[in-house]
Design a protein around this motif. Structure first.
Motif, PDB file in Angstrom:
ATOM      1  N   VAL A  72       2.403   4.635  23.940  1.00  0.00           N
ATOM      2  CA  VAL A  72       2.843   4.862  22.564  1.00  0.00           C
ATOM      3  C   VAL A  72       3.816   3.731  22.247  1.00  0.00           C
ATOM      4  CG1 VAL A  72       3.987   6.402  20.957  1.00  0.00           C
ATOM      5  CG2 VAL A  72       2.560   7.353  22.769  1.00  0.00           C
ATOM      6  N   ILE A  73       3.467   2.929  21.243  1.00  0.00           N
ATOM      7  CA  ILE A  73       4.151   1.658  21.011  1.00  0.00           C
ATOM      8  C   ILE A  73       4.851   1.655  19.651  1.00  0.00           C
ATOM      9  CG2 ILE A  73       3.792  -0.829  20.701  1.00  0.00           C
ATOM     10  CD1 ILE A  73       1.327  -0.549  22.563  1.00  0.00           C
ATOM     11  N   LEU A  74       6.081   1.159  19.621  1.00  0.00           N
ATOM     12  CA  LEU A  74       6.781   0.882  18.366  1.00  0.00           C
ATOM     13  C   LEU A  74       6.952  -0.622  18.219  1.00  0.00           C
ATOM     14  CD1 LEU A  74       9.667   3.501  17.924  1.00  0.00           C
ATOM     15  CD2 LEU A  74       7.302   3.618  17.154  1.00  0.00           C
ATOM     16  N   THR A  75       6.480  -1.165  17.102  1.00  0.00           N
ATOM     17  CA  THR A  75       6.636  -2.596  16.858  1.00  0.00           C
ATOM     18  C   THR A  75       8.080  -2.962  16.529  1.00  0.00           C
ATOM     19  OG1 THR A  75       6.031  -2.280  14.537  1.00  0.00           O
ATOM     20  CG2 THR A  75       4.259  -2.905  16.068  1.00  0.00           C
ATOM     21  N   HIS A  76       8.870  -1.964  16.097  1.00  0.00           N
ATOM     22  CA  HIS A  76      10.292  -2.160  15.796  1.00  0.00           C
ATOM     23  C   HIS A  76      10.878  -0.797  15.475  1.00  0.00           C
ATOM     24  CE1 HIS A  76       8.339  -2.102  11.887  1.00  0.00           C
ATOM     25  NE2 HIS A  76       9.514  -1.910  11.301  1.00  0.00           N
ATOM     26  N   ILE A  77      12.185  -0.745  15.252  1.00  0.00           N
ATOM     27  CA  ILE A  77      12.825   0.496  14.827  1.00  0.00           C
ATOM     28  C   ILE A  77      12.581   0.658  13.332  1.00  0.00           C
ATOM     29  CG2 ILE A  77      14.983   1.787  14.663  1.00  0.00           C
ATOM     30  CD1 ILE A  77      14.004   1.341  17.506  1.00  0.00           C
ATOM     31  N   PHE A 130       1.768  -7.175  18.591  1.00  0.00           N
ATOM     32  CA  PHE A 130       0.989  -6.888  19.801  1.00  0.00           C
ATOM     33  C   PHE A 130      -0.418  -7.437  19.599  1.00  0.00           C
ATOM     34  CE2 PHE A 130       4.580  -4.167  20.057  1.00  0.00           C
ATOM     35  CZ  PHE A 130       4.831  -3.987  21.404  1.00  0.00           C
ATOM     36  N   VAL A 131      -0.788  -8.386  20.450  1.00  0.00           N
ATOM     37  CA  VAL A 131      -2.090  -9.040  20.359  1.00  0.00           C
ATOM     38  C   VAL A 131      -3.067  -8.317  21.282  1.00  0.00           C
ATOM     39  CG1 VAL A 131      -3.363 -11.196  20.671  1.00  0.00           C
ATOM     40  CG2 VAL A 131      -0.978 -11.245  19.873  1.00  0.00           C
ATOM     41  N   PHE A 132      -4.217  -7.930  20.740  1.00  0.00           N
ATOM     42  CA  PHE A 132      -5.241  -7.232  21.522  1.00  0.00           C
ATOM     43  C   PHE A 132      -6.181  -8.276  22.111  1.00  0.00           C
ATOM     44  CE2 PHE A 132      -8.978  -4.121  21.533  1.00  0.00           C
ATOM     45  CZ  PHE A 132      -8.546  -3.496  22.695  1.00  0.00           C
ATOM     46  N   VAL A 141      -4.350  -8.824  16.037  1.00  0.00           N
ATOM     47  CA  VAL A 141      -2.902  -8.734  16.180  1.00  0.00           C
ATOM     48  C   VAL A 141      -2.398  -7.595  15.301  1.00  0.00           C
ATOM     49  CG1 VAL A 141      -2.496 -10.505  14.389  1.00  0.00           C
ATOM     50  CG2 VAL A 141      -0.699  -9.946  16.048  1.00  0.00           C
ATOM     51  N   PHE A 142      -1.575  -6.749  15.888  1.00  0.00           N
ATOM     52  CA  PHE A 142      -0.939  -5.648  15.177  1.00  0.00           C
ATOM     53  C   PHE A 142       0.480  -6.124  14.859  1.00  0.00           C
ATOM     54  CE2 PHE A 142      -4.287  -4.130  17.865  1.00  0.00           C
ATOM     55  CZ  PHE A 142      -5.004  -3.292  17.020  1.00  0.00           C
ATOM     56  N   SER A 143       0.692  -6.458  13.601  1.00  0.00           N
ATOM     57  CA  SER A 143       1.856  -7.268  13.234  1.00  0.00           C
ATOM     58  C   SER A 143       3.076  -6.458  12.825  1.00  0.00           C
ATOM     59  CB  SER A 143       1.473  -8.223  12.089  1.00  0.00           C
ATOM     60  OG  SER A 143       1.035  -7.490  10.956  1.00  0.00           O
ATOM     61  N   VAL A 188      -8.555 -14.361  14.303  1.00  0.00           N
ATOM     62  CA  VAL A 188      -7.884 -13.159  14.816  1.00  0.00           C
ATOM     63  C   VAL A 188      -7.662 -12.193  13.660  1.00  0.00           C
ATOM     64  CG1 VAL A 188      -5.740 -12.264  15.812  1.00  0.00           C
ATOM     65  CG2 VAL A 188      -6.781 -14.336  16.741  1.00  0.00           C
ATOM     66  N   ILE A 189      -8.078 -10.946  13.860  1.00  0.00           N
ATOM     67  CA  ILE A 189      -7.958  -9.933  12.815  1.00  0.00           C
ATOM     68  C   ILE A 189      -6.503  -9.485  12.706  1.00  0.00           C
ATOM     69  CG2 ILE A 189      -8.722  -7.635  12.065  1.00  0.00           C
ATOM     70  CD1 ILE A 189     -11.260  -8.117  13.809  1.00  0.00           C
ATOM     71  N   LEU A 190      -6.029  -9.376  11.488  1.00  0.00           N
ATOM     72  CA  LEU A 190      -4.652  -8.963  11.232  1.00  0.00           C
ATOM     73  C   LEU A 190      -4.614  -7.497  10.789  1.00  0.00           C
ATOM     74  CD1 LEU A 190      -1.593  -9.569  10.762  1.00  0.00           C
ATOM     75  CD2 LEU A 190      -2.237 -10.154   8.400  1.00  0.00           C
ATOM     76  N   TYR A 191      -3.917  -6.670  11.562  1.00  0.00           N
ATOM     77  CA  TYR A 191      -3.690  -5.272  11.216  1.00  0.00           C
ATOM     78  C   TYR A 191      -2.194  -5.087  10.928  1.00  0.00           C
ATOM     79  CZ  TYR A 191      -8.349  -4.221  13.105  1.00  0.00           C
ATOM     80  OH  TYR A 191      -9.692  -4.183  13.351  1.00  0.00           O
ATOM     81  N   PRO A 192      -1.814  -5.003   9.655  1.00  0.00           N
ATOM     82  CA  PRO A 192      -0.393  -4.911   9.309  1.00  0.00           C
ATOM     83  C   PRO A 192       0.154  -3.494   9.447  1.00  0.00           C
ATOM     84  CG  PRO A 192      -1.718  -4.858   7.326  1.00  0.00           C
ATOM     85  CD  PRO A 192      -2.686  -5.032   8.483  1.00  0.00           C
ATOM     86  N   GLY A 193       1.480  -3.387   9.409  1.00  0.00           N
ATOM     87  CA  GLY A 193       2.118  -2.084   9.512  1.00  0.00           C
ATOM     88  C   GLY A 193       2.188  -1.333   8.202  1.00  0.00           C
ATOM     89  N   HIS A 194       2.006  -2.050   7.084  1.00  0.00           N
ATOM     90  CA  HIS A 194       2.098  -1.416   5.764  1.00  0.00           C
ATOM     91  C   HIS A 194       1.139  -2.064   4.796  1.00  0.00           C
ATOM     92  CE1 HIS A 194       5.619   1.038   6.661  1.00  0.00           C
ATOM     93  NE2 HIS A 194       6.158  -0.020   7.242  1.00  0.00           N
ATOM     94  N   GLY A 195       0.835  -1.326   3.735  1.00  0.00           N
ATOM     95  CA  GLY A 195       0.027  -1.838   2.645  1.00  0.00           C
ATOM     96  C   GLY A 195       0.787  -1.748   1.339  1.00  0.00           C
ATOM     97  N   ALA A 196       0.088  -1.995   0.252  1.00  0.00           N
ATOM     98  CA  ALA A 196       0.698  -1.969  -1.076  1.00  0.00           C
ATOM     99  C   ALA A 196       1.376  -0.624  -1.328  1.00  0.00           C
ATOM    100  CB  ALA A 196      -0.366  -2.229  -2.138  1.00  0.00           C
TER     101      ALA A 196
END
Length: 474
Positions: A72-77, A130-132, A141-143, A188-196
């Protein structure tokens, strides 16, 4: 499924299948917060990145695929929601991987693949991507909040905790983008943490997924600009919602058990109990979508179809006592959305909802909701009518306003009451009608009574229906 549930979104399935069946990627969307979380799987081992507090969907999904959650991963707080990493790890036995602890370039084995840690400070000091890695190749990459579609994460949320200024964090982000993220291959596919819609970026673009190459073309932050210009642009942002700093503290400590809290606050109140709680000072939060029958006197309407959680987080402090009025059967949905942002001072909900309140003789206030064709009607007395646009400043500048309107964003209504006359009819509008209803109910609490509103319509519809020219705003 409701747009504010953690809804699986089957994205890039074709791209994932191009490399065979060695892995599986699943994006989960919570649209009302503009939040994305991820399930990544290889050879029946899975990782969940940035899970929501209501974690059950990830467990159900992994079970449906006969896989075990390993990380279970957190990219940041996180600041905009309460993460579910503690509960999810406790139930599944997964290892929690925190960005601030994982080493730069560290490889996390996952089935036949790896997740590679990239430290990308800037949005926060501990921010990481985190790069897959599949078959020795960077696939995705999960950015997190470092890079969004056509935008970057705001650098002003961690200045107190990091000891750095907002401008120093922005400088770090400038270099993280160029020295880490932009060095990834274009495919490399970009999967961001948020959208609009998320307040974690100034103007996040539409869509849910991209590629590094596409963002090099479209994202202003990845263009050939100086560090000085980047810092200036990325720090020119409105203040964050007040609840953000509350959620940072919760996520640093680890949230309390969701099921225990949910059981405590999901309490049905009869009419007498409800009115007593309200009389003792609890805010009545009305989450109904349709209020044509009126509202309970003193209540604030923030609808389920609007961004309920973020509006509450902008308008009210986290320790505000609340009691819920919702459409019957949607009480738990309202409560879950509040718990997602760490608002736990919920005293219960009115059993039987608004209709029960009316049956018991409770006092009701009416909102004057008119047809779109009648919204601009001033009955040949324009001096007695005032138009109020309660959208955000960015929207004023982008689309203009109904000519002559007062521009008072929803989150500033209570601070600018001196600008709003009580002896005139107030025509309140926004983009869709949701914020206008909220604004009207706030004003009702302050003694205003003469309103004109429209249901499910806003500036674009007004301009089209009445064939008027929107007034430009500099």
């Amino acid at each position: 499924m409701n747009a504010c549930n953690a809804t699986p979104a089957y994205v890039n399935a074709q791209k994932a299948q191009l490399v065979g069946e060695n892995f599986y990627i699943q994006q989960f969307q919570v649209s009302c917060l503009g939040q994305f979380s991820y399930y990544i799987e290889s050879n029946n081992e899975a990782a969940v990145i940035d899970p929501m507090r209501d974690y059950e969907e990830y467990i159900k999904f992994s079970e449906s695929r006969n896989s075990l959650i390993k990380y279970v991963i957190l990219t940041h707080i996180h600041a905009d929601f309460v993460a579910g990493h503690v509960d999810l790890a406790k139930i599944t036995g997964a290892q929690i991987v925190l960005a601030r602890i994982a080493q730069d370039e560290q490889l996390l084995p996952l089935g036949n693949a790896f997740l590679r840690v990239l430290h990308t400070p800037g949005h926060t000091l501990e921010s990481s991507c985190f790069v897959f890695v599949v078959d020795g190749k960077d696939h995705a990459v999960f950015s997190g909040d470092s890079l969004f579609l056509e935008e970057v994460g705001r650098p002003d949320l961690a200045s107190k905790s990091s000891g750095l200024t907002t401008h120093q964090l922005a400088s770090l982000l400038y270099h993280s983008l160029r020295n880490k993220i932009m060095k990834l291959n274009d495919d490399v596919i970009l999967y961001p943490g948020h959208g609009a819609g998320s307040a974690c970026g100034k103007a996040i673009g539409a869509g849910t997924v991209s590629t590094i190459g596409e963002q090099k073309l479209k994202n202003w932050a990845l263009q050939d600009i100086t560090e000085e210009d980047f810092v200036k642009a990325s720090t020119d942002i409105p203040n964050p919602p007040q609840y953000f700093f509350h959620d940072v503290q919760i996520n640093r400590q680890g949230a309390s058990d969701l099921q225990t809290i949910k059981q405590k606050v999901t309490k049905a109140l009869n009419y007498q109990e409800f009115t007593q709680v309200a009389a003792d000072g609890a805010l009545i939060l009305d989450s109904r979508d349709i209020v044509s029958k009126g509202i309970i006197k003193g209540s604030i309407n923030i609808t389920q179809v609007a961004t309920l959680a973020s509006f509450v987080g902008i308008l009210f402090k986290p320790d505000q006592k609340m009691v819920i009025v919702s459409d019957e059967g949607k009480e738990e949905q309202t409560i879950i959305r509040l718990l997602r942002i760490g608002y736990e001072n919920i005293l219960g909900y009115l059993e039987g909802g608004f209709d029960n309140y009316v049956r018991n003789g409770g006092e009701v206030q009416q909102l004057n909701i008119v047809d779109l064709k009648d919204f601009l009607d001033t009955h040949d007395q324009p001096e007695n009518h005032v138009f109020i646009d309660c959208r955000n400043p960015f929207e004023f500048k982008t689309t203009g306003i109904v000519p002559g309107s007062l521009m008072i964003p929803l989150f500033q209504i209570e601070n600018q009451l001196d600008l709003i006359p009580k002896d005139k009819t107030l025509h309140i509008y926004c983009r869709s009608g949701a914020r206008a209803k909220t604004a009207a109910t706030i004003l009702l609490r302050h003694g205003y009574s003469d309103f004109v509103l429209i249901q499910n319509a806003g500036l674009e519809h007004i301009v089209k229906e009445h064939k008027i020219q929107a007034q430009k705003v500099d």
